[in-house]
Design an enzyme around this catalytic site. Structure first.
Site, mmCIF file in Angstrom:
data_model
loop_
_atom_site.group_PDB
_atom_site.id
_atom_site.type_symbol
_atom_site.label_atom_id
_atom_site.label_comp_id
_atom_site.label_asym_id
_atom_site.label_seq_id
_atom_site.Cartn_x
_atom_site.Cartn_y
_atom_site.Cartn_z
ATOM 1 C CE1 TYR A 68 37.364 18.525 28.625
ATOM 2 C CE2 TYR A 68 39.634 18.618 28.968
ATOM 3 C CZ TYR A 68 38.408 19.154 28.720
ATOM 4 O OH TYR A 68 38.168 20.524 28.491
ATOM 5 N NE ARG A 108 35.243 24.216 28.796
ATOM 6 C CZ ARG A 108 36.136 23.153 28.462
ATOM 7 N NH1 ARG A 108 36.423 22.700 27.306
ATOM 8 N NH2 ARG A 108 36.173 22.267 29.399
ATOM 9 C CG HIS A 133 39.041 25.250 31.516
ATOM 10 N ND1 HIS A 133 37.930 25.715 31.859
ATOM 11 C CD2 HIS A 133 40.117 25.673 32.274
ATOM 12 C CE1 HIS A 133 37.919 26.255 33.110
ATOM 13 N NE2 HIS A 133 39.375 26.238 33.188
HETATM 14 C C1 LIG Z 1 38.130 26.911 44.348
HETATM 15 C C2 LIG Z 1 38.717 26.522 43.101
HETATM 16 N N1 LIG Z 1 39.036 25.194 42.570
HETATM 17 C C3 LIG Z 1 39.773 25.257 41.662
HETATM 18 C C4 LIG Z 1 40.067 26.027 40.638
HETATM 19 C C5 LIG Z 1 40.569 25.532 39.239
HETATM 20 N N2 LIG Z 1 39.607 25.919 38.391
HETATM 21 C C6 LIG Z 1 39.664 27.122 37.696
HETATM 22 S S1 LIG Z 1 38.328 27.177 36.538
HETATM 23 C C7 LIG Z 1 37.764 25.558 36.982
HETATM 24 C C8 LIG Z 1 36.689 24.924 36.436
HETATM 25 C C9 LIG Z 1 35.396 25.522 36.844
HETATM 26 O O1 LIG Z 1 34.555 24.919 35.828
HETATM 27 P P1 LIG Z 1 32.835 25.534 35.765
HETATM 28 O O2 LIG Z 1 32.383 26.265 37.108
HETATM 29 O O3 LIG Z 1 31.896 24.385 35.302
HETATM 30 O O4 LIG Z 1 33.239 26.741 34.736
HETATM 31 P P2 LIG Z 1 33.747 26.539 33.357
HETATM 32 O O5 LIG Z 1 35.073 27.065 33.178
HETATM 33 O O6 LIG Z 1 33.427 25.256 32.626
HETATM 34 O O7 LIG Z 1 32.776 27.588 32.504
HETATM 35 C C10 LIG Z 1 38.453 24.966 37.944
HETATM 36 C C11 LIG Z 1 38.444 23.735 38.531
HETATM 37 C C12 LIG Z 1 39.842 27.221 41.031
HETATM 38 N N3 LIG Z 1 40.224 28.378 40.297
HETATM 39 N N4 LIG Z 1 39.193 27.551 42.518
#
Ligand SMILES: Cc1ncc(C[n+]2csc(CCOP(=O)(O)OP(=O)(O)O)c2C)c(N)n1
Length: 336
Positions: free
Chosen positions: A263, A250, A254
């Site tokens: 980071y 990306r 985020h």
């Molecule tokens: C169960 C849960 N834990 C934490 C969060 C907070 N959270 C939202 S998006 C995210 C990161 C997800 O990363 P990834 O699956 O790699 O997708 P990306 O956003 O990098 O596309 C987190 C930790 C959440 N929404 N749900």
């Protein structure tokens, strides 16, 4: 890692389709950029977009039959929504929480897109839950004897959730028509993938659940499309699931609430900017005589105008009527 250097004719896509793929990628980029801009202007509380993921999103969704197949995206999937038939206007009405918004009448969090007529299933905010929803729609299609395919998208972080393992196991046991698409952008917010998994390619996990896993270059839209076509055809033939790991990046933080300078090194972002999937696909099309500067500029202008028109429309559209605030919260009687 699979990537495509062969002539476009080998992929069974017409010249018009190839230009449409490029246009959808440009449109997804322009929509995400506009959403982040509206957030900075104080017009929207939160923005999460997918700049850099366009090849993965457009390439996978392009293999589906819109309106027939079940689409289970996550918050980053602007490109998926556009390919299966949502308009930028639909997305802007959703993003700005307007009453006319088709997914929730302006009630859901931004980027939790859904659309009943397009079979886009609304996601829940907890990471990875949509994987189980997609396995559920695939199970229903199989029980009903229908040749529909379900496709679900998620990030690399989501592969650590129990939901992902449970979903993959159930899909493998029942040979369900589902395609798992991991948009591996290397970070779950600030957590690097090496802290999430002890394998180089997360696609290898598929073997443990009894179905194929492939790793593709997620910035090469045609490589992604080819993998998705094979997976969708396999699912439709009744041969079961496939896991596609698309390695990408990306290019933006985020979400609007994130400061990615804390980071990841700027040099890393710059390195990946050089592999921009849109510029890469443009170069490929130019190389094969399918695109020139004039057509490229025309498409970019068209995308910008579409985003402008959608933004104007959505900004003027009214918010949900306060009288309807409790709709979908309590059971409603017939005709209410
Ligand atoms: C169960 C849960 N834990 C934490 C969060 C907070 N959270 C939202 S998006 C995210 C990161 C997800 O990363 P990834 O699956 O790699 O997708 P990306 O956003 O990098 O596309 C987190 C930790 C959440 N929404 N749900």
């Amino acid at each position: 890692m699979v990537s495509v250097s062969e002539p476009p004719s080998e992929l069974g896509l017409s010249d018009d389709q190839l230009l449409d793929i490029l246009y959808k990628m440009m449109l997804a980029r322009a929509t995400g950029q506009r959403e982040r801009m509206l957030n900075r202007m104080g017009k929207a509380p939160f923005a999460v977009s997918g700049e850099g993921h366009e090849a993965t999103q457009v390439g996978t969704a392009y293999a589906l039959l819109p309106g027939k197949d079940w689409v289970v995206p996550y918050y980053r999937d602007i490109g998926v929504a556009l390919v299966v038939g949502q308009t930028v206007r639909d997305l802007m009405l959703e993003f700005l929480a307007r009453g006319e918004n088709v997914s929730s009448g302006g009630r859901n969090m931004p980027s939790h897109f859904s659309d009943p007529k397009l079979r886009i299933v609304s996601g829940s905010a907890p990471v990875g839950t949509q994987i189980l929803h997609a396995v559920g729609t695939a199970f229903a299609s199989k029980l009903r004897g229908l040749d529909e395919v379900s496709m679900v998208w998620f990030g690399d972080g989501a592969t650590s959730e129990g939901d992902c393992h449970e979903g993959m196991n159930f899909a493998g046991v029942h040979k369900l028509p589902v395609v798992f698409v991991c948009e591996h952008n290397q970070y779950a917010i600030s957590v690097h993938w090496t802290k999430q998994m002890a394998v180089e390619n997360v696609a290898v996990r598929a073997e443990g659940y009894g179905f194929p896993g492939v790793t593709v270059d997620g910035n090469d839209v045609l490589a992604v499309y080819r993998a998705a076509r094979e997976a969708v055809d396999r699912a439709r033939r009744g041969e079961g699931p496939t896991f596609i790991e698309a390695k990408t990046y990306r290019l933006v933080p985020h979400t609007s609430d994130d400061d990615d300078r804390r980071y990841r090194p700027r040099e890393e972002v710059e390195e990946w900017s050089k592999k921009d999937p849109i510029r890469r696909f443009q170069a490929y099309l130019e190389e094969h005589g399918l695109l020139d500067a004039k057509t490229r500029d025309k498409l970019a202008k068209k995308a910008a105008e579409e985003v402008d028109a959608a933004t104007d429309y959505a900004e003027k559209a009214p918010p949900p009527d306060p009288e309807t605030a409790l709709r979908h919260v309590f059971k409603e009687e017939e005709g209410e």
